[in-house]
Design an enzyme around this catalytic site. Structure first.
Site, PDB file in Angstrom:
ATOM      1  N   ARG A  62     -15.464  -4.263  11.074  1.00  0.00           N
ATOM      2  CA  ARG A  62     -14.168  -4.827  10.633  1.00  0.00           C
ATOM      3  C   ARG A  62     -14.021  -6.167  11.329  1.00  0.00           C
ATOM      4  O   ARG A  62     -14.085  -6.234  12.566  1.00  0.00           O
ATOM      5  CB  ARG A  62     -13.001  -3.915  11.002  1.00  0.00           C
ATOM      6  CG  ARG A  62     -11.652  -4.575  10.762  1.00  0.00           C
ATOM      7  CD  ARG A  62     -10.476  -3.639  10.861  1.00  0.00           C
ATOM      8  NE  ARG A  62     -10.419  -2.738   9.731  1.00  0.00           N
ATOM      9  CZ  ARG A  62      -9.344  -2.029   9.392  1.00  0.00           C
ATOM     10  NH1 ARG A  62      -8.240  -2.123  10.095  1.00  0.00           N
ATOM     11  NH2 ARG A  62      -9.374  -1.237   8.347  1.00  0.00           N
ATOM     12  N   HIS A 114     -11.569  -5.046   1.044  1.00  0.00           N
ATOM     13  CA  HIS A 114     -11.460  -3.771   1.759  1.00  0.00           C
ATOM     14  C   HIS A 114     -12.088  -2.702   0.850  1.00  0.00           C
ATOM     15  O   HIS A 114     -11.410  -1.847   0.295  1.00  0.00           O
ATOM     16  CB  HIS A 114      -9.992  -3.464   2.066  1.00  0.00           C
ATOM     17  CG  HIS A 114      -9.785  -2.424   3.131  1.00  0.00           C
ATOM     18  ND1 HIS A 114     -10.828  -1.779   3.772  1.00  0.00           N
ATOM     19  CD2 HIS A 114      -8.640  -1.906   3.665  1.00  0.00           C
ATOM     20  CE1 HIS A 114     -10.328  -0.924   4.664  1.00  0.00           C
ATOM     21  NE2 HIS A 114      -9.011  -0.982   4.608  1.00  0.00           N
ATOM     22  N   GLN A 156     -11.667   1.285   1.342  1.00  0.00           N
ATOM     23  CA  GLN A 156     -10.317   1.727   0.996  1.00  0.00           C
ATOM     24  C   GLN A 156     -10.166   1.876  -0.515  1.00  0.00           C
ATOM     25  O   GLN A 156      -9.703   2.898  -1.019  1.00  0.00           O
ATOM     26  CB  GLN A 156      -9.297   0.688   1.514  1.00  0.00           C
ATOM     27  CG  GLN A 156      -7.867   0.994   1.127  1.00  0.00           C
ATOM     28  CD  GLN A 156      -7.303   2.167   1.912  1.00  0.00           C
ATOM     29  OE1 GLN A 156      -7.331   2.155   3.134  1.00  0.00           O
ATOM     30  NE2 GLN A 156      -6.794   3.178   1.221  1.00  0.00           N
ATOM     31  N   ASP A 205       1.011  -2.851  -0.611  1.00  0.00           N
ATOM     32  CA  ASP A 205       0.388  -3.050   0.698  1.00  0.00           C
ATOM     33  C   ASP A 205       1.302  -3.982   1.473  1.00  0.00           C
ATOM     34  O   ASP A 205       2.129  -4.691   0.891  1.00  0.00           O
ATOM     35  CB  ASP A 205      -1.013  -3.674   0.496  1.00  0.00           C
ATOM     36  CG  ASP A 205      -1.819  -3.787   1.792  1.00  0.00           C
ATOM     37  OD1 ASP A 205      -1.404  -3.207   2.812  1.00  0.00           O
ATOM     38  OD2 ASP A 205      -2.861  -4.469   1.766  1.00  0.00           O
ATOM     39  N   CYS A 234      -2.153   1.977   1.297  1.00  0.00           N
ATOM     40  CA  CYS A 234      -3.254   2.246   2.241  1.00  0.00           C
ATOM     41  C   CYS A 234      -2.779   2.394   3.678  1.00  0.00           C
ATOM     42  O   CYS A 234      -3.508   2.917   4.507  1.00  0.00           O
ATOM     43  CB  CYS A 234      -4.300   1.145   2.131  1.00  0.00           C
ATOM     44  SG  CYS A 234      -3.716  -0.474   2.666  1.00  0.00           S
ATOM     45  N   ARG A 278     -10.326   9.246   2.375  1.00  0.00           N
ATOM     46  CA  ARG A 278     -11.260   8.235   2.870  1.00  0.00           C
ATOM     47  C   ARG A 278     -12.450   8.892   3.557  1.00  0.00           C
ATOM     48  O   ARG A 278     -13.569   8.410   3.479  1.00  0.00           O
ATOM     49  CB  ARG A 278     -10.523   7.280   3.819  1.00  0.00           C
ATOM     50  CG  ARG A 278      -9.506   6.470   3.002  1.00  0.00           C
ATOM     51  CD  ARG A 278      -9.067   5.260   3.688  1.00  0.00           C
ATOM     52  NE  ARG A 278     -10.158   4.409   4.110  1.00  0.00           N
ATOM     53  CZ  ARG A 278     -10.019   3.413   4.957  1.00  0.00           C
ATOM     54  NH1 ARG A 278      -8.824   3.143   5.458  1.00  0.00           N
ATOM     55  NH2 ARG A 278     -11.042   2.657   5.296  1.00  0.00           N
TER      56      ARG A 278
HETATM   57  N1   CP Z   1      -5.841   1.516   5.533  1.00  0.00           N
HETATM   58  C1   CP Z   1      -6.536   1.129   6.623  1.00  0.00           C
HETATM   59  O1   CP Z   1      -7.613   0.568   6.541  1.00  0.00           O
HETATM   60  O2   CP Z   1      -5.919   1.458   7.783  1.00  0.00           O
HETATM   61  P1   CP Z   1      -6.382   1.010   9.238  1.00  0.00           P
HETATM   62  O3   CP Z   1      -6.109  -0.456   9.353  1.00  0.00           O
HETATM   63  O4   CP Z   1      -5.524   1.833  10.159  1.00  0.00           O
HETATM   64  O5   CP Z   1      -7.838   1.308   9.404  1.00  0.00           O
HETATM   65  N1  NVA Z   2      -4.052  -5.901   3.636  1.00  0.00           N
HETATM   66  C1  NVA Z   2      -3.968  -5.214   4.897  1.00  0.00           C
HETATM   67  C2  NVA Z   2      -4.680  -3.914   4.833  1.00  0.00           C
HETATM   68  C3  NVA Z   2      -4.614  -3.118   6.091  1.00  0.00           C
HETATM   69  C4  NVA Z   2      -5.425  -1.871   6.041  1.00  0.00           C
HETATM   70  C5  NVA Z   2      -4.538  -6.082   5.983  1.00  0.00           C
HETATM   71  O1  NVA Z   2      -5.569  -6.723   5.784  1.00  0.00           O
HETATM   72  O2  NVA Z   2      -3.948  -6.129   7.061  1.00  0.00           O
END
Ligand code: CP
Ligand code: NVA
Length: 309
Positions: A108, A135, A138, A227, A267, A293
């Protein structure tokens, strides 16, 4: 070995294979405890290295469980504790070391370029756990949840997104092209998806519908997604952006124009883009969405290792 970086680069048939595998594995392990491995332990003895440059609750935990259920082991390293994180070891050398000790790398990051640079230097698969532009884990998992609940292929459903045109939406757009489903987006005028994303949709002979009126976007939807407005990788004025989205809140008034059996997905983490009564209400399936997930990510890992049945 296959990387899992962007849904747009993965053939629809492979994405479908991942979903089918997830369904059959999920069905087969109903009586097993969280960390008990699937009977075939398809990744027994493998080491998956996870690295997070940004916060994560769900991705970190769901991958930990997924990896254990495949019979593999994982270690999570903190970017700030690596030599790479301090800036004095190159990506190329770090990638060589990761490939020497590990069998897969899960990242990440706040940089799409970093994923690209790693992918060029690793000899093990890399999985994108969220980047500024996408993502994928997800969203593929969300397709699984939609089809599990609706008991129909997603191509037969009206999908609606209310909110920012961010990484999660980019992946949803990619999968709408792959699986050919109707996608309505409700967002303010200046927050439409970037031109290169729209051009890619056009080149693939698909169309997505953008509305600046959230009620029009949500009309007759089977599924409403939202989101948080300000993403992990967002820069700039948070209060201004949140204010720009004040009319794009998913609330009971908006859910009323959707189909009677519609569902709401998010999410997480959430902000004020959704009202509590929707998020915690009858139409919300967000906890099932989070749990799925685990199942889909197992099949993503198997795809990356060339072990999909
Ligand atoms: N939805 C998601 O990816 O959550 P986190 O940021 O907690 O991993
Ligand atoms: N769009 C959000 C998703 C978090 C899981 C972000 O990137 O912060």
């Amino acid at each position: 070995m296959k990387n899992f970086i962007n849904l747009k680069d993965i053939p629809a048939a492979d994405l479908r294979k991942i979903l089918n595998d997830a369904k059959s594995r999920k069905n087969k392990r109903k009586k097993l405890n969280t960390l008990e491995a699937d009977k075939d332990e398809p990744l027994r003895g493998k080491l998956l290295i996870q690295m997070y440059e940004k916060q994560s609750s769900r991705t970190r935990l769901s991958f930990h469980i997924a990896i254990n259920q495949l019979g593999a082991g994982s270690i999570t390293v903190k970017a700030s504790e690596l030599h790479l994180g301090k800036g004095d070891e190159s990506i190329a050398d770090t990638a060589k070391i990761l490939s020497t000790y590990g069998d897969g790398f899960l990242l990440r990051t706040d940089s799409d370029k970093k994923i690209d640079d790693f992918s060029k230097n690793l000899t093990i698969p890399i999985i994108n756990l969220l980047s500024p532009s996408s993502h994928p884990c997800q969203v593929l998992s969300d397709v699984f949840t939609v089809e599990e609940i609706k008991k129909k292929p997603i191509s037969k459903l009206n999908i609606c997104w209310i909110g920012d045109c961010n990484n999660v939406l980019n992946s949803l757009i990619a999968v709408s092209v792959k699986f050919k489903f109707n996608l309505n987006i409700g967002c303010p005028k200046n927050y439409s998806p970037p031109k290169h994303v729209m051009d890619w949709v056009k080149r693939n002979k698909r169309k997505i519908n953008i509305f600046n009126n959230p009620l029009k976007a949500a009309l007759n939807a089977d599924v409403v997604f939202s989101d948080k407005v300000f993403s992990l990788n967002d820069r700039g004025n948070k209060n201004k952006k949140i204010n720009d989205f004040k009319n794009y809140k998913v609330n009971s008034k908006l859910m009323k124009v959707t189909k009677s059996q519609s569902i709401f997905l998010h999410c997480l983490p959430r902000g004020n883009e959704v009202s509590d009564d929707v998020f915690l209400g009858k139409k919300s399936r967000v906890w099932q969405q989070a749990l799925n997930r685990v199942h889909v990510q197992k099949s993503i890992l198997l795809y990356s290792f060339g072990k999909l049945r």
